[in-house]
Design a protein around this motif. Structure first.
Motif, PDB file in Angstrom:
ATOM      1  N   LEU A   1     -36.382  16.454 -39.705  1.00 41.63           N
ATOM      2  CA  LEU A   1     -36.069  15.665 -38.947  1.00 41.63           C
ATOM      3  C   LEU A   1     -36.743  14.296 -38.616  1.00 41.63           C
ATOM      4  O   LEU A   1     -36.133  13.135 -38.909  1.00 41.63           O
ATOM      5  CB  LEU A   1     -35.864  16.041 -37.415  1.00 41.63           C
ATOM      6  CG  LEU A   1     -35.383  15.300 -36.330  1.00 41.63           C
ATOM      7  CD1 LEU A   1     -33.883  14.768 -36.618  1.00 41.63           C
ATOM      8  CD2 LEU A   1     -35.184  15.918 -34.911  1.00 41.63           C
ATOM      9  N   ARG A   2     -37.893  14.444 -38.704  1.00 44.22           N
ATOM     10  CA  ARG A   2     -38.912  13.166 -38.313  1.00 44.22           C
ATOM     11  C   ARG A   2     -38.553  12.401 -39.538  1.00 44.22           C
ATOM     12  O   ARG A   2     -38.713  11.008 -39.538  1.00 44.22           O
ATOM     13  CB  ARG A   2     -40.312  13.621 -38.254  1.00 44.22           C
ATOM     14  CG  ARG A   2     -40.428  14.125 -36.902  1.00 44.22           C
ATOM     15  CD  ARG A   2     -41.912  14.500 -36.809  1.00 44.22           C
ATOM     16  NE  ARG A   2     -42.995  13.654 -36.755  1.00 44.22           N
ATOM     17  CZ  ARG A   2     -43.498  13.064 -35.829  1.00 44.22           C
ATOM     18  NH1 ARG A   2     -43.122  13.257 -34.648  1.00 44.22           N
ATOM     19  NH2 ARG A   2     -44.463  12.091 -36.142  1.00 44.22           N
ATOM     20  N   ARG A   3     -38.660  12.901 -40.959  1.00 45.05           N
ATOM     21  CA  ARG A   3     -38.506  12.129 -42.011  1.00 45.05           C
ATOM     22  C   ARG A   3     -37.348  11.408 -42.019  1.00 45.05           C
ATOM     23  O   ARG A   3     -36.926  10.453 -42.439  1.00 45.05           O
ATOM     24  CB  ARG A   3     -38.773  13.326 -43.430  1.00 45.05           C
ATOM     25  CG  ARG A   3     -40.171  13.152 -43.857  1.00 45.05           C
ATOM     26  CD  ARG A   3     -40.351  13.932 -45.019  1.00 45.05           C
ATOM     27  NE  ARG A   3     -40.479  15.134 -44.985  1.00 45.05           N
ATOM     28  CZ  ARG A   3     -41.375  15.983 -44.272  1.00 45.05           C
ATOM     29  NH1 ARG A   3     -42.638  15.296 -44.468  1.00 45.05           N
ATOM     30  NH2 ARG A   3     -41.348  17.381 -44.327  1.00 45.05           N
ATOM     31  N   ALA A   4     -36.043  12.036 -41.611  1.00 44.19           N
ATOM     32  CA  ALA A   4     -34.767  11.531 -41.717  1.00 44.19           C
ATOM     33  C   ALA A   4     -34.558  10.421 -40.893  1.00 44.19           C
ATOM     34  O   ALA A   4     -33.924   9.470 -41.491  1.00 44.19           O
ATOM     35  CB  ALA A   4     -33.647  12.692 -41.043  1.00 44.19           C
ATOM     36  N   VAL A   5     -35.378  10.057 -39.733  1.00 43.35           N
ATOM     37  CA  VAL A   5     -35.340   9.076 -38.938  1.00 43.35           C
ATOM     38  C   VAL A   5     -36.610   7.972 -39.342  1.00 43.35           C
ATOM     39  O   VAL A   5     -36.709   7.186 -38.357  1.00 43.35           O
ATOM     40  CB  VAL A   5     -35.096   9.556 -37.452  1.00 43.35           C
ATOM     41  CG1 VAL A   5     -33.920  10.120 -37.142  1.00 43.35           C
ATOM     42  CG2 VAL A   5     -36.610  10.169 -36.963  1.00 43.35           C
ATOM     43  N   GLY A   6     -37.101   8.377 -40.284  1.00 41.45           N
ATOM     44  CA  GLY A   6     -38.197   7.366 -40.874  1.00 41.45           C
ATOM     45  C   GLY A   6     -39.660   7.614 -40.070  1.00 41.45           C
ATOM     46  O   GLY A   6     -40.361   6.480 -39.932  1.00 41.45           O
TER      47      GLY A   6
ATOM     48  N   PRO B   1     -28.815   7.999 -38.848  1.00 41.85           N
ATOM     49  CA  PRO B   1     -29.466   8.710 -40.055  1.00 41.85           C
ATOM     50  C   PRO B   1     -29.644  10.117 -39.542  1.00 41.85           C
ATOM     51  O   PRO B   1     -29.710  10.937 -40.489  1.00 41.85           O
ATOM     52  CB  PRO B   1     -31.008   8.149 -39.810  1.00 41.85           C
ATOM     53  CG  PRO B   1     -31.217   7.393 -38.644  1.00 41.85           C
ATOM     54  CD  PRO B   1     -29.695   6.853 -38.660  1.00 41.85           C
ATOM     55  N   ILE B   2     -29.629  10.529 -38.319  1.00 46.94           N
ATOM     56  CA  ILE B   2     -29.453  11.981 -37.921  1.00 46.94           C
ATOM     57  C   ILE B   2     -28.405  12.521 -38.338  1.00 46.94           C
ATOM     58  O   ILE B   2     -28.223  13.688 -38.858  1.00 46.94           O
ATOM     59  CB  ILE B   2     -29.674  11.918 -36.187  1.00 46.94           C
ATOM     60  CG1 ILE B   2     -31.036  11.547 -35.719  1.00 46.94           C
ATOM     61  CG2 ILE B   2     -29.447  13.301 -35.970  1.00 46.94           C
ATOM     62  CD1 ILE B   2     -31.238  11.655 -34.411  1.00 46.94           C
ATOM     63  N   LYS B   3     -26.932  11.880 -38.146  1.00 47.36           N
ATOM     64  CA  LYS B   3     -25.982  12.566 -38.681  1.00 47.36           C
ATOM     65  C   LYS B   3     -25.642  12.612 -39.956  1.00 47.36           C
ATOM     66  O   LYS B   3     -25.303  13.426 -40.698  1.00 47.36           O
ATOM     67  CB  LYS B   3     -24.668  11.755 -38.068  1.00 47.36           C
ATOM     68  CG  LYS B   3     -24.615  11.953 -36.500  1.00 47.36           C
ATOM     69  CD  LYS B   3     -23.261  11.260 -35.923  1.00 47.36           C
ATOM     70  CE  LYS B   3     -22.842  11.388 -34.518  1.00 47.36           C
ATOM     71  NZ  LYS B   3     -21.558  11.112 -34.070  1.00 47.36           N
TER      72      LYS B   3
END
Length: 564
Positions: free
Chosen positions: A127-132, A16-18
């Protein structure tokens, strides 16, 4: 700066980060370790993580009398003065540090399988949202910050308004342990109280200012300019620079012509010392690059600094040092030399309690007793000085603050300081530095006659402090590098996706300032901010200044987009 993001993540969080970084069009360097963790680093012109080392900015070592840039073999082993970000890595640990006064901000979070550090709260929230990971509001921090006041225009503690995202304090060193699942810890600074010799400590600090300025000024690839107002702080820095002029070295000085009192005093000083004022137009014109002001504000300031400060352009030359007097209030005082519980006592009880809890928590985080009699000034050091003075990093890592000196901080709170807790306009350590460096400059009038120093005072203190010793210019080590200044395109894309692009037009600000963006339990306490903000929308010229209350109210409301 809004120009860097460091991530250490396990394999589960990597996809998810990438994916998120790809959606922003981000370029980054990566590094794997033997325990299956991956580090990623995004920054303009930064060395690859494969080098185990990355350094952006400059560091000052007064002991070795050096100014270090990237490529130097004498880079900091502990936080030093200057303006920099440093990342050191080995197989088991990564250390992330910045200059000792935290001009370069570091906000961070650590959760299951991921640690991240950035100068942008907005970037970390996305970033936090991107990794849930949820971006929940810190209700107490928000309630404390609902008050419009100098002490609440920025962080009131290390806790940000986004729950579980933390600010690293001045001198704090962050450490990421890289064993299977990354873990973040920190080593906090200690601020010792001086117990040696007042005069010797002050003389050394003053002479170090000359050595530092001289080192920058004489380097072939660097240039410098000095901001001069009608006040004490910038004049004290100029007093160090004048010794270069004595060596027939030209000094570029600029003063704001739109502030007639300041400009009149600056002109008088320049006439007295035969200095040019606002004459070197290359200092101002250059190849300016326009910046998306609204996006830049959101990336650099949202949630951490409320005033609508956002430069319209940056100097693309990137190798110019701009000297100013920021930092003097560490020794003169900013909040009245009182404990934090003496501030805001007339507030509604629930807001006062939130503010007091936050500010006292913020003091204890820095190792200072919550009831310290001068706690408000320690709070200024930890939060307002680093964030407010550090806004220069929005355009450059080469802003120079020669008065920021850890030894002078130690001297300020020491019983050997003859000028402890000076009132407004009273004699302080800064007056002594100016007198020591240039008694001639010290006796010239200021913009406020209450600041003026008599011939008798100056002569007495100068005789007491003595004359300058032999001084050598600091040595430049490493290679000075141009700094991109403006936010990276990937971060501009992030801001644009949130509706933050273009300029600071009132119509756009009005659309973004919505009470329904405020957490429901706080909307009642934020309604006055919308009323205050509307003054700016209806009378933009009257409330043009970034620090005016209506502009600050706008900043507080815009920060609510961190939760959307």
């Amino acid at each position: 700066m809004s120009s860097y993001l460091y991530i250490c993540a396990n394999q589960e969080n990597l996809p998810p980060i990438k994916k998120w970084l790809k959606s922003l069009g981000a370029s980054y360097s990566t590094k794997d370790n033997i325990f299956g963790l991956v580090e990623l680093f995004i920054a303009a012109d930064a060395p690859s993580l494969q080098n185990n080392f990355s350094f952006l900015g400059y560091a000052i070592n007064d002991e070795k009398q050096t100014i270090s840039f990237d490529g130097s073999d004498v880079l900091p082993t502990s936080p030093q003065a200057g303006c920099y970000l440093q990342i050191q890595s080995n197989k088991l640990k990564t250390i992330i540090s910045s200059d000792v006064f935290a001009q370069v901000s570091r906000f961070y979070f650590s959760s299951e399988g991921i640690c991240a550090v950035s100068d942008s709260l907005a970037v970390l929230a996305e970033l936090r949202r991107a990794v849930g990971i949820a971006c929940k509001p810190n209700i107490e921090a928000l309630l404390a910050r609902s008050w419009i006041n100098g002490i609440t225009q920025q962080q009131t503690s290390h806790q940000t308004i986004v729950q579980d995202i933390v600010m690293a304090l001045p001198g704090e060193v962050l450490k990421v342990r890289k064993l299977y699942s990354p873990k973040m810890s920190s080593e906090r600074a200690t601020w010792a109280i001086a117990n040696s010799d007042y005069e010797d400590t002050l003389r050394n600090a003053a002479q170090n200012m000359i050595g530092f300025i001289w080192g920058i000024h004489q380097h072939e690839s660097l240039s410098s300019t000095f901001n001069l107002s009608g006040g004490l702080d910038s004049r004290t820095v100029l007093a160090a620079a004048i010794h270069l002029h004595d060596k027939k070295s030209e000094i570029d000085i600029k003063s704001n012509i739109d502030r007639p009192n300041d400009f009149a005093i600056a002109k008088q000083i320049c006439n007295k010392f035969n200095l040019s004022l606002n004459n070197n137009f290359s200092v101002y014109e250059g190849d300016n690059e326009k910046v998306e002001r609204l996006a830049n504000w959101y990336l650099c300031n949202a949630g951490t600094y409320d005033p609508l400060h956002s430069p319209a352009a940056i100097k693309s030359s990137g190798l110019k040092f701009e000297f100013g007097g920021h930092g003097a209030e560490l020794y003169k005082g900013n909040y009245g030399w009182r404990s934090v519980n003496q501030i805001g006592k007339k507030l509604q009880s629930h807001i006062y309690e939130a503010f007091l809890s936050q500010s006292q928590t913020g003091l204890m985080r820095g190792g200072i007793n919550a009831m310290h009699e001068y706690g408000s000034e320690w709070h200024y050091l930890f939060y307002r000085n680093s964030i407010h003075a550090g806004r220069s990093t929005m355009t450059s890592l080469h802003a120079a603050r020669p008065l920021l000196n850890k030894n002078l901080v130690s001297l300020t709170y020491s019983p050997i300081n003859p000028w402890q807790a000076p009132g407004k306009g009273q004699w302080s350590i800064v007056n002594d530095i100016l007198v020591y460096l240039s008694p001639t400059l010290a006796v010239l009038p200021f913009d406020d006659e209450r600041k003026n120093m008599s011939n008798e005072q100056v002569t007495s203190r100068h005789n007491h402090l003595g004359s300058l010793r032999k001084i050598e210019p600091y040595k430049i080590v490493g290679q000075p590098k141009k700094f991109a200044g403006k936010p990276l395109p990937c971060f501009l894309q992030l801001a644009s996706q949130k509706g933050f692009s273009g300029g600071l037009q009132e119509e756009k600000l009005a659309r973004l300032c919505r009470l329904d963006m405020v957490p429901s339990e706080l909307q009642e306490h934020f309604s006055h901010l919308l009323i205050e903000a509307e003054k700016k929308f209806h009378s933009p010229e009257e409330y043009k200044a970034a620090s005016k209350a209506p502009s600050v109210a706008v900043g507080k409301l815009l920060s609510m987009h961190l939760f959307s």
